[in-house]
Scaffold this motif. Sequence first.
Motif, PDB file in Angstrom:
ATOM      1  N   ALA A  89       0.935  -1.415   0.053  1.00  0.00           N
ATOM      2  CA  ALA A  89      -0.152   0.119   0.003  1.00  0.00           C
ATOM      3  C   ALA A  89       0.961   1.238   0.060  1.00  0.00           C
ATOM      4  O   ALA A  89       0.658   2.313  -0.747  1.00  0.00           O
ATOM      5  CB  ALA A  89      -0.829   0.277   1.113  1.00  0.00           C
ATOM      6  N   SER A  90       1.872   1.311   0.621  1.00  0.00           N
ATOM      7  CA  SER A  90       2.708   2.412   0.882  1.00  0.00           C
ATOM      8  C   SER A  90       3.465   2.832  -0.462  1.00  0.00           C
ATOM      9  O   SER A  90       3.615   3.853  -0.851  1.00  0.00           O
ATOM     10  CB  SER A  90       3.775   2.500   2.094  1.00  0.00           C
ATOM     11  OG  SER A  90       4.370   1.208   1.931  1.00  0.00           O
ATOM     12  N   ARG A  91       3.996   1.772  -1.128  1.00  0.00           N
ATOM     13  CA  ARG A  91       4.544   1.682  -2.566  1.00  0.00           C
ATOM     14  C   ARG A  91       3.505   2.262  -3.461  1.00  0.00           C
ATOM     15  O   ARG A  91       3.888   3.423  -4.265  1.00  0.00           O
ATOM     16  CB  ARG A  91       5.033   0.455  -3.068  1.00  0.00           C
ATOM     17  CG  ARG A  91       6.228  -0.037  -2.555  1.00  0.00           C
ATOM     18  CD  ARG A  91       6.645  -1.481  -2.847  1.00  0.00           C
ATOM     19  NE  ARG A  91       7.730  -1.760  -2.420  1.00  0.00           N
ATOM     20  CZ  ARG A  91       8.420  -2.924  -2.515  1.00  0.00           C
ATOM     21  NH1 ARG A  91       7.638  -3.710  -3.330  1.00  0.00           N
ATOM     22  NH2 ARG A  91       9.293  -3.617  -2.171  1.00  0.00           N
ATOM     23  N   PHE A  92       2.252   2.024  -3.572  1.00  0.00           N
ATOM     24  CA  PHE A  92       1.212   2.421  -4.188  1.00  0.00           C
ATOM     25  C   PHE A  92       0.805   4.007  -4.003  1.00  0.00           C
ATOM     26  O   PHE A  92       0.888   4.737  -4.947  1.00  0.00           O
ATOM     27  CB  PHE A  92      -0.146   1.616  -4.048  1.00  0.00           C
ATOM     28  CG  PHE A  92      -1.264   2.047  -5.033  1.00  0.00           C
ATOM     29  CD1 PHE A  92      -1.378   1.371  -6.388  1.00  0.00           C
ATOM     30  CD2 PHE A  92      -2.098   3.147  -4.757  1.00  0.00           C
ATOM     31  CE1 PHE A  92      -2.273   1.890  -7.184  1.00  0.00           C
ATOM     32  CE2 PHE A  92      -3.205   3.389  -5.520  1.00  0.00           C
ATOM     33  CZ  PHE A  92      -3.284   2.764  -6.822  1.00  0.00           C
ATOM     34  N   VAL A  93       0.823   4.393  -2.694  1.00  0.00           N
ATOM     35  CA  VAL A  93       0.387   5.754  -2.424  1.00  0.00           C
ATOM     36  C   VAL A  93       1.427   6.594  -2.820  1.00  0.00           C
ATOM     37  O   VAL A  93       1.289   7.640  -3.546  1.00  0.00           O
ATOM     38  CB  VAL A  93       0.110   5.743  -0.945  1.00  0.00           C
ATOM     39  CG1 VAL A  93      -0.270   7.269  -0.512  1.00  0.00           C
ATOM     40  CG2 VAL A  93      -1.025   4.950  -0.564  1.00  0.00           C
ATOM     41  N   ARG A  94       2.921   6.226  -2.578  1.00  0.00           N
ATOM     42  CA  ARG A  94       4.009   6.822  -3.009  1.00  0.00           C
ATOM     43  C   ARG A  94       3.757   7.236  -4.393  1.00  0.00           C
ATOM     44  O   ARG A  94       4.071   8.396  -5.087  1.00  0.00           O
ATOM     45  CB  ARG A  94       5.275   6.142  -2.834  1.00  0.00           C
ATOM     46  CG  ARG A  94       6.546   6.929  -3.041  1.00  0.00           C
ATOM     47  CD  ARG A  94       7.796   5.933  -3.215  1.00  0.00           C
ATOM     48  NE  ARG A  94       7.293   4.930  -4.271  1.00  0.00           N
ATOM     49  CZ  ARG A  94       8.245   3.979  -4.379  1.00  0.00           C
ATOM     50  NH1 ARG A  94       9.129   3.608  -3.307  1.00  0.00           N
ATOM     51  NH2 ARG A  94       8.280   3.127  -5.476  1.00  0.00           N
ATOM     52  N   ASP A  95       3.538   6.183  -5.351  1.00  0.00           N
ATOM     53  CA  ASP A  95       3.483   6.481  -6.689  1.00  0.00           C
ATOM     54  C   ASP A  95       2.226   7.112  -7.392  1.00  0.00           C
ATOM     55  O   ASP A  95       2.287   7.477  -8.513  1.00  0.00           O
ATOM     56  CB  ASP A  95       3.474   5.080  -7.527  1.00  0.00           C
ATOM     57  CG  ASP A  95       4.812   4.355  -7.476  1.00  0.00           C
ATOM     58  OD1 ASP A  95       5.844   5.053  -7.077  1.00  0.00           O
ATOM     59  OD2 ASP A  95       4.843   3.206  -7.348  1.00  0.00           O
ATOM     60  N   HIS A  96       1.151   7.563  -6.579  1.00  0.00           N
ATOM     61  CA  HIS A  96       0.030   8.123  -6.848  1.00  0.00           C
ATOM     62  C   HIS A  96      -0.485   9.311  -6.417  1.00  0.00           C
ATOM     63  O   HIS A  96      -1.112  10.306  -7.077  1.00  0.00           O
ATOM     64  CB  HIS A  96      -0.850   6.912  -6.923  1.00  0.00           C
ATOM     65  CG  HIS A  96      -0.859   5.912  -7.884  1.00  0.00           C
ATOM     66  ND1 HIS A  96      -0.139   4.802  -7.485  1.00  0.00           N
ATOM     67  CD2 HIS A  96      -1.369   5.399  -9.378  1.00  0.00           C
ATOM     68  CE1 HIS A  96      -0.021   3.813  -8.545  1.00  0.00           C
ATOM     69  NE2 HIS A  96      -0.773   4.267  -9.507  1.00  0.00           N
ATOM     70  N   LEU A  97      -0.480   9.320  -5.164  1.00  0.00           N
ATOM     71  CA  LEU A  97      -0.978  10.414  -4.384  1.00  0.00           C
ATOM     72  C   LEU A  97      -0.464  11.929  -4.745  1.00  0.00           C
ATOM     73  O   LEU A  97      -1.230  12.736  -5.021  1.00  0.00           O
ATOM     74  CB  LEU A  97      -0.789  10.274  -2.893  1.00  0.00           C
ATOM     75  CG  LEU A  97      -1.739  11.414  -2.071  1.00  0.00           C
ATOM     76  CD1 LEU A  97      -1.911  10.537  -0.568  1.00  0.00           C
ATOM     77  CD2 LEU A  97      -1.008  12.497  -1.729  1.00  0.00           C
ATOM     78  N   PHE A  98       0.781  11.794  -5.273  1.00  0.00           N
ATOM     79  CA  PHE A  98       1.351  13.236  -5.504  1.00  0.00           C
ATOM     80  C   PHE A  98       0.781  13.546  -7.010  1.00  0.00           C
ATOM     81  O   PHE A  98       0.744  14.759  -7.236  1.00  0.00           O
ATOM     82  CB  PHE A  98       2.919  13.257  -5.611  1.00  0.00           C
ATOM     83  CG  PHE A  98       3.705  14.338  -5.942  1.00  0.00           C
ATOM     84  CD1 PHE A  98       3.578  15.600  -5.326  1.00  0.00           C
ATOM     85  CD2 PHE A  98       4.397  14.195  -6.897  1.00  0.00           C
ATOM     86  CE1 PHE A  98       3.966  16.662  -5.741  1.00  0.00           C
ATOM     87  CE2 PHE A  98       4.931  15.363  -7.659  1.00  0.00           C
ATOM     88  CZ  PHE A  98       5.122  16.803  -6.926  1.00  0.00           C
TER      89      PHE A  98
END
Length: 392
Positions: A89-98
């Motif tokens: 999840a943290s990898r996904f959020v790093r790649d998408h939230l910004f």
Amino acid sequence: MFSWLIRTVSACWRPLSRYVPMSKDEDDVFVGGEDDVLLWCRDLEKHSCGEFSFAVVQANSVLEDHSQVDTGREATFVAIYDGHGGPEASRFVRDHLFLHLIRLARENGTIDEEVLKNAFAATEVGFLSLVRRAFGITPLIATKGCCCLVGVIWKRTLYVANLGDSRAVLGHIGRSNKIFAEQLTKDHNASIEEVRKELMSLHPDDSRIVVNVNGAWRVKGIIQVSRSIGDAYLKKPEFAVGPAYPRFHLKEPLIRPVLRADPSVCSRNLQPGDRFLIFASDGLWELISNQKAVEIVHNNPREGIARRLVISALDEAARRRKLKYDDLKKYDKGARRAFHDDITVVVIFIDHEMLEGKQSVPELSVRGFIDTHGPSDFNILQEVAMKTNSLK
């Protein structure tokens, strides 16, 4: 603009294997540091209104903390994504939230609290979509989650959004010329009585919404945080995992979501007494108080200050086990988790003369624990200004 669009689309269509483990060889992070191979740092860099220091130490077998700092000429973005149950999840959020934040800021012509909330919401929708696609392959993807802490400095205003128990703390000089700690975020953790009362008021028909397990309060007896991105099994009945996974199995059917994905958001006009901000995952705050952290930053040189905070936390972790930090460094990742969590720290210094925007700074994107950096897309203010001028 076209190159940014290509990067955005490709990020959204990355294969499941980027976030869903298909083999045991999933840890591709760089490790480094002067004398602790699990410690990574960038001692001092420039941002739009000052300087920043960045450090990460790994404890888990696979790093679950992901983080980034993006600097534009007139804006700064900092984020800490503290995963639990694994790094997916943290990898996904790093790649998408910004990327969602950039898109929404362009669409709205500004950055504000609503834009931040919508960036979080879009990221949650995206991750739940990935869970839906992967659930038949690996049901445990539904148990992956991430606490998220985001800060943006733009137009002399600080915006902070938070899910979970990472924390942003402001170092402020008071009238007595002493440094004071002001916590800007609320911890969404069942260990806090206010959070337990909130959960019980939202779920009056569920006597087991919070359960004390071995001295620790947990939502449904499973998880301590009450808000996150992911943790789909605690939000949607379709992602309930069966008794084959007893740690995550709910004995009663899920009637409504028990975790939330809406962040606490606040904004603040930067004041003359505001000196610096500390953004850190809960691994730091479990070991060091807010006031001690701001005193360490205030009383020491800027260069390497994030690393100094991390090492102070590691000293405390070792002391609690009647060891020294040198003893702790002998333990490899995985074994280190018995002593402390993954810890990420970003210290953002605020130089008020730079808030006038008269000094140029590099456009930089740095991801924690990965020894690469490159140009940032965080040039919102210039693009908004150009768009506004073209409409006149």
